[in-house]
Design an enzyme around this catalytic site. Structure first.
Site, mmCIF file in Angstrom:
data_model
loop_
_atom_site.group_PDB
_atom_site.id
_atom_site.type_symbol
_atom_site.label_atom_id
_atom_site.label_comp_id
_atom_site.label_asym_id
_atom_site.label_seq_id
_atom_site.Cartn_x
_atom_site.Cartn_y
_atom_site.Cartn_z
ATOM 1 N N HIS A 153 8.344 25.408 -8.099
ATOM 2 C CA HIS A 153 7.784 26.267 -9.149
ATOM 3 C C HIS A 153 8.179 25.770 -10.533
ATOM 4 O O HIS A 153 9.360 25.680 -10.856
ATOM 5 C CB HIS A 153 8.285 27.704 -8.980
ATOM 6 C CG HIS A 153 7.510 28.711 -9.768
ATOM 7 N ND1 HIS A 153 6.359 29.304 -9.301
ATOM 8 C CD2 HIS A 153 7.701 29.229 -11.000
ATOM 9 C CE1 HIS A 153 5.892 30.153 -10.197
ATOM 10 N NE2 HIS A 153 6.685 30.120 -11.249
ATOM 11 N N ASP A 207 6.713 26.409 -14.666
ATOM 12 C CA ASP A 207 5.800 27.175 -15.505
ATOM 13 C C ASP A 207 5.370 26.440 -16.761
ATOM 14 O O ASP A 207 4.929 27.067 -17.725
ATOM 15 C CB ASP A 207 6.446 28.505 -15.905
ATOM 16 C CG ASP A 207 6.217 29.585 -14.863
ATOM 17 O OD1 ASP A 207 5.046 29.858 -14.548
ATOM 18 O OD2 ASP A 207 7.203 30.156 -14.359
ATOM 19 N N GLU A 216 0.578 32.596 -9.099
ATOM 20 C CA GLU A 216 1.733 33.513 -9.057
ATOM 21 C C GLU A 216 1.275 34.948 -9.289
ATOM 22 O O GLU A 216 1.165 35.408 -10.413
ATOM 23 C CB GLU A 216 2.762 33.103 -10.119
ATOM 24 C CG GLU A 216 4.061 33.849 -9.977
ATOM 25 C CD GLU A 216 5.143 33.339 -10.907
ATOM 26 O OE1 GLU A 216 6.330 33.628 -10.657
ATOM 27 O OE2 GLU A 216 4.806 32.648 -11.882
ATOM 28 N N HIS A 234 3.592 39.473 -8.595
ATOM 29 C CA HIS A 234 4.541 39.032 -9.607
ATOM 30 C C HIS A 234 5.482 40.206 -9.840
ATOM 31 O O HIS A 234 6.007 40.768 -8.874
ATOM 32 C CB HIS A 234 3.830 38.536 -10.873
ATOM 33 C CG HIS A 234 4.763 37.846 -11.824
ATOM 34 N ND1 HIS A 234 4.988 38.294 -13.102
ATOM 35 C CD2 HIS A 234 5.566 36.767 -11.665
ATOM 36 C CE1 HIS A 234 5.882 37.511 -13.692
ATOM 37 N NE2 HIS A 234 6.245 36.569 -12.849
ATOM 38 N N HIS A 276 9.190 37.244 -5.467
ATOM 39 C CA HIS A 276 8.718 38.395 -6.255
ATOM 40 C C HIS A 276 8.320 39.604 -5.411
ATOM 41 O O HIS A 276 8.191 40.690 -5.965
ATOM 42 C CB HIS A 276 7.539 38.036 -7.178
ATOM 43 C CG HIS A 276 7.927 37.300 -8.413
ATOM 44 N ND1 HIS A 276 8.554 37.912 -9.484
ATOM 45 C CD2 HIS A 276 7.777 35.998 -8.755
ATOM 46 C CE1 HIS A 276 8.773 37.014 -10.426
ATOM 47 N NE2 HIS A 276 8.313 35.841 -10.015
ATOM 48 N N HIS A 285 10.661 30.377 -5.379
ATOM 49 C CA HIS A 285 11.729 30.333 -6.384
ATOM 50 C C HIS A 285 12.544 31.624 -6.302
ATOM 51 O O HIS A 285 12.346 32.543 -7.053
ATOM 52 C CB HIS A 285 11.171 30.077 -7.792
ATOM 53 C CG HIS A 285 10.147 31.062 -8.280
ATOM 54 N ND1 HIS A 285 8.980 31.328 -7.619
ATOM 55 C CD2 HIS A 285 10.100 31.830 -9.409
ATOM 56 C CE1 HIS A 285 8.268 32.214 -8.287
ATOM 57 N NE2 HIS A 285 8.928 32.547 -9.380
ATOM 58 N N ASP A 338 12.013 26.868 -11.352
ATOM 59 C CA ASP A 338 11.408 27.797 -12.315
ATOM 60 C C ASP A 338 11.639 27.348 -13.752
ATOM 61 O O ASP A 338 11.770 28.171 -14.664
ATOM 62 C CB ASP A 338 11.908 29.232 -12.115
ATOM 63 C CG ASP A 338 10.957 30.282 -12.702
ATOM 64 O OD1 ASP A 338 9.847 29.907 -13.118
ATOM 65 O OD2 ASP A 338 11.330 31.463 -12.754
#
Length: 394
Positions: A21, A23, A125, A152, A193, A214, A321
Site C-alpha cells: 500500500h 498513497d 481502498e 475505509h 480497515h 496495511h 502506507d
C-alpha cells in the site's frame, strides 16, 4: 548492522519487495492536482515520501499503488474520483516506462522485476469506490485494480469499518456477494480497515486467500486498525497474508495513546475528530504541551515478528502506507528505508529465505492462488447481477 544491511540490499536485488500500500497517487492529486507535468518522479518530489530514486534505493520491486478516494465521497462522485485515480496511476506508469511497468498478476511482477522495472499494481481502498455496483467492481478489475479494501474509515452499506460505529454487525448478504464476485474475478479481498467481525464474516465464506494490505498486530499495539490474534490464526488457515504497516499510531502504543489524547481534546472542544483539518490544527496546539512520541523501526519489526509467531512465516508481508501518513517511524523515513527493516530482522536471527517470503514471496503466492481460484470459479459461474436492494432488504 552494516553487514546485515549489505545482505539486505543484495537480497532485494535478487528478489522483488512487493509493498501492499502506497498513497502517492492521492498525494499527487492533492498537492499537484494530478498534473504530472508539475513534478518529476525521477527527481525528489517535494513533500512526499516516495519518488523513483528512493524506490530504487529501497529495493522496491513491486508496488500496490492505492487509488484511494475519501469516504466523504459517495455514489457517482466516489466512482468518478476513483476512475480519475486509476487514470493517474496509468499516466504515471506511461510517463516512466523505463522504471514502472503495469502488472496485472504475479507473473507480470516477476517479468517486470527481471526487466529491471518496478511492477505497478493497483488497489482500491474502500467499498464506497464501487457505489454498491458489481458492474463497477468488474470495470475496476478490467482497468487493472487487483484488490479492493472493503471499507475505509467509515462503514459502507454492506460492511462495517473498524473505525465507525457498527451498523450491520459485519458483512451483509450483498457484502458476501461482493466477496464472491471478487474471487471469481481474481481480485484480492483486502481486510485492512474493516471491523474484526467483518473480517470474521469474510473468512467464513472466502474461497481464496485474503490480505490485510496495511495493518499491524493488535496484541503489540491495541488499535482497531490492527489484527487480533484469533484473526491472525484464521488468516493462516485461509492462506492469506497480513502486510505490516509503518503508521506510528498503529505501530507504537505510545503513539496510539497520544492520538487518543488528541481525539479527546478535539471532542472536548466540540469538534469532529474525523476532520483532518481539525486534527491538524488542534494537533499542533496539543503537541506544544504534549510532545508527540516517536515510533521506531524496531517496533515495526516487533509487529512483523508477532505476525510470524502467531500466523506463521508464510503469512506475513509489508504494507508501509507511505504518503498515507504524515508521520513515520524513526529509521523508516521514506521508501528508501526498506533494507533497514530487512537488516533489523536479519539481526534478530531471520534467515534470508524467511526474509524473501516477507518482502514479496508470500503476497505473490497469494496472488497466484487467487488467480487459480478465479480460473476455476469463472468456469462454473458468470458475472453476478445481484443488487444490494434485493439482498439487503430491511
Amino acid at each position: 548492522m552494516t553487514g546485515h544491511l549489505a545482505t539486505a540490499h543484495a537480497l532485494l536485488r535478487r528478489h522483488p519487495l512487493v509493498d501492499g500500500h502506497n498513497d502517492l497517487p492521492w498525494a499527487l492529486r492533492t498537492r499537484f492536482g494530478g498534473d504530472l507535468d508539475r513534478l518529476d518522479l525521477a527527481g525528489p518530489v517535494p513533500g512526499t515520501q516516495t519518488d523513483l530514486p528512493r524506490l530504487r534505493r529501497g529495493g522496491v520491486g513491486g508496488q500496490f499503488w492505492s487509488v484511494y478516494v475519501p469516504g466523504t465521497l459517495q455514489g457517482d462522485s466516489a466512482v468518478a474520483a476513483t476512475l480519475e485515480q486509476v487514470d493517474l496511476v496509468h499516466r504515471m506508469i506511461r510517463a516512466h516506462p523505463d522504471d514502472l511497468e503495469l502488472a496485472l498478476g504475479a507473473d507480470d511482477v516477476a517479468a517486470a522485476f527481471a526487466r529491471g522495472r518496478i511492477a505497478s499494481l493497483l488497489g482500491a481502498e474502500g467499498g464506497h469506490s464501487i457505489a454498491n455496483s458489481l458492474g463497477v467492481l468488474r470495470v475496476l478489475h478490467r482497468l487493472g485494480v487487483r484488490y479492493l479494501t472493503l471499507t475505509h474509515n467509515v462503514n459502507v452499506p454492506w460492511a462495517d469499518s473498524a473505525t465507525d460505529v457498527p451498523a450491520i454487525g459485519g458483512l451483509s448478504p450483498f457484502g458476501r456477494e461482493v466477496v464472491r464476485e471478487m474471487h471469481r474475478l481474481g481480485m484480492l479481498v483486502d481486510l485492512s480497515h474493516v471491523a474484526a467481525d467483518t473480517a470474521r464474516d469474510v473468512l467464513a465464506v472466502a474461497e481464496a486467500p485474503v490480505v490485510f494490505s496495511h495493518s499491524g498486530a493488535r496484541a503489540v499495539c491495541d488499535s482497531p486498525r490492527n489484527v487480533p490474534d484469533d484473526l491472525l490464526r484464521r488468516l493462516a488457515a485461509n492462506g492469506g497474508v497480513c502486510m505490516v504497516t509503518f503508521v506510528p499510531d498503529f505501530v507504537s502504543p505510545r503513539c496510539r495513546a497520544w492520538a487518543l489524547g488528541l481525539r479527546t481534546e478535539v471532542e472536548r472542544r466540540g469538534l469532529d475528530p474525523r476532520d483532518a483539518g481539525v486534527r491538524a490544527t488542534v494537533g499542533a496546539e496539543y503537541a506544544a504541551e504534549h510532545p508527540r512520541p516517536r515510533a521506531s523501526l524496531a517496533e515495526v519489526a516487533d509487529h512483523v515478528e508477532h505476525v510470524r509467531t502467531v500466523a506463521g512465516i508464510d503469512h506475513v508481508g509489508i504494507g508501509g502506507d507511505y504518503d498515507g501518513t504524515d508521520d513515520v517511524p524513526d529509521g523508516l523515513d521514506d521508501v528508501a528505508c526498506y533494507p533497514a527493516l530487512v537488516a533489523e530482522l536479519l539481526g534478530r536471527g531471520w534467515s534470508q529465505d524467511d526474509c524473501v517470503k516477507l518482502v514479496g514471496g508470500n503476497v505473490l503466492r497469494v496472488l497466484r492462488e487467487a488467480e487459480a481460484v478465479s480460473r476455476s470459479a469463472a468456469a462454473v459461474r458468470g458475472p453476478s447481477t445481484a443488487r444490494i436492494e434485493d439482498l439487503d432488504r430491511p
